[in-house]
Design an enzyme around this catalytic site. Structure first.
Site, PDB file in Angstrom:
ATOM      1  N   ASN A  51      21.914  -4.614 -11.043  1.00 36.44           N
ATOM      2  CA  ASN A  51      21.262  -3.302 -11.172  1.00 36.44           C
ATOM      3  C   ASN A  51      22.288  -2.170 -11.113  1.00 36.44           C
ATOM      4  O   ASN A  51      22.112  -1.192 -10.384  1.00 36.44           O
ATOM      5  CB  ASN A  51      20.198  -3.102 -10.081  1.00 36.44           C
ATOM      6  N   GLY A  74      -7.563   1.003   1.674  1.00 36.92           N
ATOM      7  CA  GLY A  74      -7.961   1.283   0.297  1.00 36.92           C
ATOM      8  C   GLY A  74      -8.596   2.666   0.175  1.00 36.92           C
ATOM      9  O   GLY A  74      -8.565   3.459   1.124  1.00 36.92           O
ATOM     10  N   MET A  83      -8.641 -11.099  -9.134  1.00 33.35           N
ATOM     11  CA  MET A  83      -9.293 -10.036  -8.363  1.00 33.35           C
ATOM     12  C   MET A  83      -8.962  -8.657  -8.936  1.00 33.35           C
ATOM     13  O   MET A  83      -8.251  -8.536  -9.930  1.00 33.35           O
ATOM     14  CB  MET A  83      -8.829 -10.103  -6.915  1.00 33.35           C
ATOM     15  N   GLY A  84      -9.458  -7.636  -8.266  1.00 35.05           N
ATOM     16  CA  GLY A  84      -9.125  -6.270  -8.674  1.00 35.05           C
ATOM     17  C   GLY A  84     -10.280  -5.287  -8.556  1.00 35.05           C
ATOM     18  O   GLY A  84     -10.131  -4.125  -8.901  1.00 35.05           O
ATOM     19  N   ARG A  85     -11.445  -5.765  -8.167  1.00 29.85           N
ATOM     20  CA  ARG A  85     -12.647  -4.905  -8.102  1.00 29.85           C
ATOM     21  C   ARG A  85     -12.796  -4.110  -9.412  1.00 29.85           C
ATOM     22  O   ARG A  85     -12.829  -4.717 -10.459  1.00 29.85           O
ATOM     23  CB  ARG A  85     -12.597  -3.997  -6.877  1.00 29.85           C
ATOM     24  N   ILE A  99      -4.458  -4.857  -2.848  1.00 27.64           N
ATOM     25  CA  ILE A  99      -3.843  -5.673  -3.899  1.00 27.64           C
ATOM     26  C   ILE A  99      -4.320  -5.218  -5.279  1.00 27.64           C
ATOM     27  O   ILE A  99      -3.724  -5.568  -6.287  1.00 27.64           O
ATOM     28  CB  ILE A  99      -4.142  -7.184  -3.725  1.00 27.64           C
ATOM     29  N   ASP A 100      -5.403  -4.415  -5.323  1.00 28.90           N
ATOM     30  CA  ASP A 100      -6.005  -4.054  -6.616  1.00 28.90           C
ATOM     31  C   ASP A 100      -5.157  -3.077  -7.427  1.00 28.90           C
ATOM     32  O   ASP A 100      -5.342  -2.942  -8.623  1.00 28.90           O
ATOM     33  CB  ASP A 100      -7.387  -3.424  -6.392  1.00 28.90           C
ATOM     34  N   ARG A 110      27.435 -17.736  12.012  1.00 29.38           N
ATOM     35  CA  ARG A 110      27.448 -18.511  10.770  1.00 29.38           C
ATOM     36  C   ARG A 110      27.595 -17.556   9.581  1.00 29.38           C
ATOM     37  O   ARG A 110      27.189 -16.390   9.663  1.00 29.38           O
ATOM     38  CB  ARG A 110      26.124 -19.260  10.575  1.00 29.38           C
ATOM     39  N   GLU A 137      29.485  -8.588  -1.912  1.00 31.47           N
ATOM     40  CA  GLU A 137      30.665  -9.445  -2.120  1.00 31.47           C
ATOM     41  C   GLU A 137      31.967  -8.659  -2.244  1.00 31.47           C
ATOM     42  O   GLU A 137      33.044  -9.193  -1.957  1.00 31.47           O
ATOM     43  CB  GLU A 137      30.476 -10.339  -3.352  1.00 31.47           C
TER      44      GLU A 137
END
Ligand code: ADP
Length: 754
Positions: free
Chosen positions: A539, A118, A208-210, A165-166, A663, A637
């Site tokens: 896309n 961080g 969360m996120g501070r 993650i923030d 397989r 494909e």
């Protein structure tokens, strides 16, 4: 083609004789393992020596720095957290600690360092690099390093990656782990929403996120919240009454659940923290009903990384490693994403800008604080405020009942194959359109439904709950109109009183609207503003980096690959997995990159017999000499008409000679199904708002040009449809330039050992 920052060929040439260490520091985040794996394997692919440092900066001080082989980072792509550990090192805050760290690196011949952490960790890295010459001088004076050692390592060459993650780094759109955290939050919110709706109950959900409200804003946007409390925009005095009023009006407008989303760092305007208990009390006092609190906590950090956190972190790890191997001077960068593009931002400035945000809040500049979080954040905040506005909701509900004459009518429809997130887009367009005073009508079953006049008004309540649903409630078809169908379509537009049309879909949508625009001289009723909104798992559309639905499909593919891997864990096995995409290899390449496939077969790059023979020679060598027990090839494909999935698997099987069994796995239509991911919901919402704004502006200006909306490194964009259609390769129904195609080189760097 959009270039990689540093071409693999260039990096490969410059690694010999160099050593790179990597560490993870601060809070853990999903995707750190993918970044670690990419740094280690890029270094090895470039003939450099890779080292992993355990327990963050503390490991540097304690000398926990070990050579990391290629296999040392095998099988970690799907694991949350960080396998080399992370730590908040108090010792590294002192010069004495950093002196030991420098000694331990230089005595192993290492002066190149990648840190995943961080803003605290990146600040520590910057301090360390700044002190490096002084630290080495001191170590030489103390007789711990020789003059030669000091002169051989004059500077610390470094790169930072933001693992948090923030999503709080100013200057980058996404940090490692934020997308996976949103997956956890969205799953929880979808559950809360269904129980809240069953009981008509209010919930307070703390995320969360501070200091950063990113997770809260995006969660509110994609999980459907009524009220949102974030650190960047503290609510004005009396917010409790305003909140209760909004919840009440939301119910009157047709909502069954009431959800308040609270960011853990939210405060009032005096800087006093707002707690979940206070919000609950305010609801109970104001609405006279029980409210429930859900604090999501560390669940948000856990679980398997999302597809995005795997491929994006892999690209970031590659960028950081190739940077430290090829650049010997200049300020150290932080690598992050803007749109779907890796960018390098100067570490010091990015950290300083990040730390300015709380100061803007303290100074009362809330708009500045929101804006400094970047375009995506600011747009999401604006859209959320708009769609949750009680006045807009109430007036819309009232208008639904009365349906006064004279309102302009905007049609919404789908066209093309199914894409998760189509419903989210349709819902957003309808709600925003109603709130802006338009009559919104849904066209059923694509262009065929339009030609048949299958048009019906949609109310606020009609679209309730659509955000979470996969599929397309309005229906969609792969049927594109021909010139002969335009008479019927023109009549339906006229009789349906459509003043504008928003078409959410894939290739068929773009083709159909482009035809309608070209032929409008002959069919005057088609002279209305029309906007295409890209929604297809393939896309393969022009003027956008991502289409709605592609992220969900990638997550389905990665999830299937994880299962394939675990099913093969007790045996020696090769798999050929086939993805959709028609002639566009996006799903195959990005799914394969995120899933750790050793080989990817695309239509764009072609498949030759020579290449297959080389692949088989590598494969058998790898089983015989590299301890390999699993191999995965992903095939688009339509990669090649002759080398079908079965043929490839037969060829691989023929080469086995008892080494493994083979397989095949056709992923098929599961790729189009399922509830849309957070990224798809957010993208759908942002594009919808822009599509609606485009037609509304055009109606005001009496302009009838056709457009498409899209998203790139500068955020959401509008492009004239005719111009966008000039960017395509019509024979293959895909853009002539595809930003992701160069990432195929990374497969050779990080997934496949040479
Ligand atoms: P994050 O990296 O997630 O923001 P922290 O702020 O706790 O987490 O920082 C992680 C570690 O980075 C700290 O424990 C410390 O070892 C190191 N660090 C942070 N700030 C500095 C600094 N100013 N100087 C040296 N090291 C620092």
């Amino acid at each position: 083609m959009w270039p990689l920052l540093i071409a693999p060929d260039q990096a490969r040439l410059q690694g010999a004789g160099k050593s790179v260490a990597v560490l993870t520091s601060g809070g853990d985040a999903q995707g750190m393992n993918a970044a670690l794996r990419a740094v280690v394997r890029t270094a090895i692919s470039c003939s450099a020596q890779a080292y992993a440092v355990s327990e963050g900066f503390q490991g540097l001080i304690d000398g926990a720095i070990e050579p990391m082989p290629w296999d040392g980072v095998s099988g970690i792509l799907d694991r949350g957290g960080t396998v080399i550990g992370t730590f908040r090192s108090k010792d590294f805050l002192t010069r004495a600690g950093r002196l030991e760290a420098a000694f331990n690196l230089v005595s192993r011949g290492i002066d190149r360092l990648v840190v995943v952490g961080g803003d605290g960790s990146l600040t520590g890295l910057d301090v360390f690099a700044g002190e490096w010459p002084g630290l080495l001088e001191e170590l030489e004076r103390a007789g711990r390093l020789t003059a030669r050692q000091r002169s051989d390592h004059p500077r610390l060459v470094f790169a930072g990656l933001v693992g948090s993650i923030d999503n709080d780094l100013v200057g980058a759109d996404m940090t490692i782990g934020a997308d996976s955290a949103l997956h956890r939050i969205q799953d929880a919110l979808d559950c809360v929403s269904s129980t809240a709706a069953s009981h008509q109950r209010a919930f307070v959900v703390e995320v969360m996120g501070r200091d950063c409200g990113y997770l809260a804003v995006m969660a509110a946007l994609c999980g459907g919240g009524d009220w949102l409390l974030i650190p960047e925009h503290p609510p004005a005095e009396g917010w409790q009454d305003e909140m209760c009023q909004r919840l009440r009006q939301g119910r009157q407008a047709g909502r069954k659940d009431s959800i308040v989303i609270l960011a853990e760092g939210a405060t009032d305007r005096q800087g006093r923290p707002i707690t979940a208990a206070q919000v609950r009390q305010a609801i109970e006092d104001g609405l006279d009903e029980e409210a429930r609190v859900t604090i999501l906590g560390h669940v948000q950090r856990g679980g398997t990384p999302s597809a995005y956190d795997r491929w994006a972190s892999t690209w970031l790890g590659y960028s950081a490693a190739s940077h430290v191997l090829t650049c010997d001077d200049g300020p150290g960068p932080v690598f992050g994403f803007r749109g779907h593009q890796v960018v390098a931002v100067p570490l010091v400035e990015a950290v300083a800008a990040t730390r300015r945000v709380p100061k803007l809040v303290a100074a009362g500049d809330y708009a500045g604080a929101v804006a400094s979080r970047g375009a995506d954040f600011a747009t999401a905040w604006r859209i959320f405020n708009h769609i949750s506005d009680p006045d807009a909701a109430q007036s819309a509900a009232a208008l639904d009942d009365q349906a006064p004459a004279g309102r302009r009518r905007i049609g919404v429809m789908h066209a093309g194959g199914l894409a998760p997130g189509m419903n989210t887009a349709a819902k957003t367009v309808v709600r925003l359109g109603l709130a802006a005073g338009f009559e919104m009508v849904g066209v059923e079953d694509g262009f065929a439904g339009l030609a048949a006049g299958a048009v019906k008004p949609l109310t606020w309540k009609d679209v309730d709950g659509w955000s979470q649903e996969g599929g397309a409630v309005l229906g969609t078809r792969r049927w594109a109109p021909g010139v002969a169908d335009l008479y019927a379509i023109g009549r339906a537009v006229e009789e349906g009183g459509l003043d504008a049309l928003i078409v959410i879909g894939g290739w068929t949508a773009y083709q159909g609207v482009a035809l309608m625009e070209r032929e409008r001289e002959r069919y005057p009723s088609l002279r209305i503003p029309m906007v295409c909104l890209p929604a297809t798992i393939d896309n393969n559309l022009p003027a956008t980096q991502m289409a709605v639905g592609a992220d969900t499909a990638l997550n389905v593919i990665v999830d299937a690959i994880d299962k394939i891997r675990s099913s093969a864990s007790a045996s020696q096995r090769c798999f050929v997995a086939e993805t959709m995409g028609r002639d566009c290899g996006f799903l195959a390449l990005m799914g394969g990159l995120a899933g750790g496939a050793e080989q990817i077969y695309l239509n764009e790059t072609g498949v030759t017999l020579d290449q297959i023979q080389a692949d088989l020679a590598w494969l058998t060598h790898s089983f015989d000499h590299q301890n390999r027990s699993f191999f995965l090839a992903v095939r688009n494909e339509q990669a090649n008409v002759n080398f079908t999935t079965e043929v490839l698997s037969h060829l691989i099987d023929e080469a086995a000679q008892g080494r493994y069994d083979t397989r095949t796995m056709r992923l098929g239509h599961i790729q189009q199904g399922g509830s849309p991911t957070p990224a798809d919901r957010v993208l759908a919402t942002q594009l919808s708002e822009r599509a609606l704004r485009t037609v509304v502006d055009q109606l005001a200006d009496h302009s009838t040009a056709c457009h498409c909306v899209g998203s790139d490194a500068d955020g959401v964009q509008v492009t004239e449809l005719a111009q966008a259609m000039r960017q395509i390769d019509p024979d293959h129904q895909r853009p002539a330039q595809q930003w992701w195609l160069g990432l195929g080189d990374l497969v050779g760097m990080v997934n496949r050992r040479s």
